[in-house]
Design a protein around this motif. Sequence first.
Motif, PDB file in Angstrom:
ATOM      1  N   HIS A 217      -2.466 -17.520  21.239  1.00 59.92           N
ATOM      2  CA  HIS A 217      -1.793 -18.148  20.101  1.00 59.92           C
ATOM      3  C   HIS A 217      -0.425 -18.699  20.498  1.00 59.92           C
ATOM      4  O   HIS A 217       0.110 -18.412  21.570  1.00 59.92           O
ATOM      5  CB  HIS A 217      -1.628 -17.135  18.964  1.00 59.92           C
ATOM      6  N   ALA A 221       2.556 -17.586  15.342  1.00 62.00           N
ATOM      7  CA  ALA A 221       1.141 -17.497  14.948  1.00 62.00           C
ATOM      8  C   ALA A 221       0.542 -16.130  15.247  1.00 62.00           C
ATOM      9  O   ALA A 221      -0.668 -15.951  15.126  1.00 62.00           O
ATOM     10  CB  ALA A 221       0.333 -18.585  15.651  1.00 62.00           C
ATOM     11  N   HIS A 224      -1.580 -14.924  12.465  1.00 62.95           N
ATOM     12  CA  HIS A 224      -2.567 -15.846  11.905  1.00 62.95           C
ATOM     13  C   HIS A 224      -3.982 -15.405  12.289  1.00 62.95           C
ATOM     14  O   HIS A 224      -4.199 -14.789  13.338  1.00 62.95           O
ATOM     15  CB  HIS A 224      -2.306 -17.263  12.387  1.00 62.95           C
ATOM     16  N   TRP A 227      -6.987 -17.456  15.586  1.00 59.65           N
ATOM     17  CA  TRP A 227      -7.148 -17.199  17.021  1.00 59.65           C
ATOM     18  C   TRP A 227      -7.712 -15.810  17.311  1.00 59.65           C
ATOM     19  O   TRP A 227      -8.106 -15.520  18.446  1.00 59.65           O
ATOM     20  CB  TRP A 227      -5.798 -17.346  17.738  1.00 59.65           C
ATOM     21  N   GLU A 253      -2.100 -10.560  22.968  1.00 59.18           N
ATOM     22  CA  GLU A 253      -1.175 -11.242  22.077  1.00 59.18           C
ATOM     23  C   GLU A 253       0.218 -11.147  22.676  1.00 59.18           C
ATOM     24  O   GLU A 253       0.487 -10.277  23.509  1.00 59.18           O
ATOM     25  CB  GLU A 253      -1.179 -10.623  20.674  1.00 59.18           C
ATOM     26  N   HIS A 369      -6.814 -26.963  16.698  1.00 61.69           N
ATOM     27  CA  HIS A 369      -7.600 -25.722  16.637  1.00 61.69           C
ATOM     28  C   HIS A 369      -8.441 -25.664  15.353  1.00 61.69           C
ATOM     29  O   HIS A 369      -8.815 -24.588  14.889  1.00 61.69           O
ATOM     30  CB  HIS A 369      -6.733 -24.472  16.804  1.00 61.69           C
TER      31      HIS A 369
END
Length: 383
Positions: A217, A221, A224, A227, A253, A369
């Motif tokens: 990501h 994000a 979010h 992803w 992440e 995306h």
Amino acid sequence: MAEYVHQPITGPQAFRETGTAAVESQAALLLLLGRQLRGDDQALAARAAAADMSAAIEAVPSDDLAQFPVPRLRPSRDRVGVALVETRLAERFGARIVRRATIPQEERPDVLGDLAQTLFERSEPVAAAELMEASLRSPDELTRVAAAAAYFELSTRPKRLITILVRGTRSEDTLVQTVAATALARIAPEHPRLRQMTRAKTARSAGETSHSALLVHGTFARSHEWWQPGGSFHSYLRDNVRADLYAAGDRFEWSGGYSDAARDVGARDLRTWVENRNLQGLDLFGHSHGANVIMQATKFGLRAGALVLLSCPVHVPKYLPDFGRTTKVVSIRVHLDLVILADLGGQRFRHPQIHENVLPIWFDHGASHDPEVWRDNNVPAML
């Protein structure tokens, strides 16, 4: 599916019309004016030239400007007094314009359209300031946010602009939210709202599978869904493009922080994450500054397969991969990405080892995306 712009509205007409194409065209024009007045593109070019990489970046592509012309303004360090701007606006449109929080929709074409017309006829900082000041009162949230981002270094009352950007970060519209957050991070990097936007969510798993691809990501994000395993874009990639996309609950992440330091930490963490799982050679998909994280990771020793850069802000020489540690680099983006304009990055790579693909879409940072965009434009064939 989101409504995307396939043909921008040019010149003053953008401020006389309504709808997605008009509003996003307004935002692009305002952000481009701000870049000119700050001298952002000259700074990008100077950094690239200092590393003998002038040919590797195109800050604002000439073919985009041919389709979307912008008045030419010289960089200026002088702020324009708000009192002067408001006086000029009041003389032209009446005192109500400076007292109102919002220009009524029915009056917007006469006010913003006429101010844009003046700017195109007389390319001066004060004309730009008048358009930006009035645009802070636009009924359209994206226009207000873009005006605040563009106007910050020009206005003598910049603090009120931070308030507009903070409100924008709470928008339900992802594009508005991301433009606002990017501009806020540039202007006020320690603002507490930005820390709220980088909080993590509980990791999800979409089940075990073989792993030879990973989705990373971008800025802000981290929380979010698109992803994450089970998220919209992750599921699309896994079901239609890469069945081997990493889908376990311990997916990678990073903080999503808006700084070179945060990206460097993310890049080092990515290398460690890959090495701890013995997954060297992964194909990596990265969106926005997540693409810069994956490129930076190769400089820190990560051996990768292909790198797929989605809507990646171009900051050369800081962010380029170690081409000896990757097999292929593909970039996919839209025309005049609003978030990249707010980020002050370049819009395209001009590097012989990076394969650029520009979708027939304008302005929207998240289009790269969107599963429907991938289907409609046969993006998998670009990889």
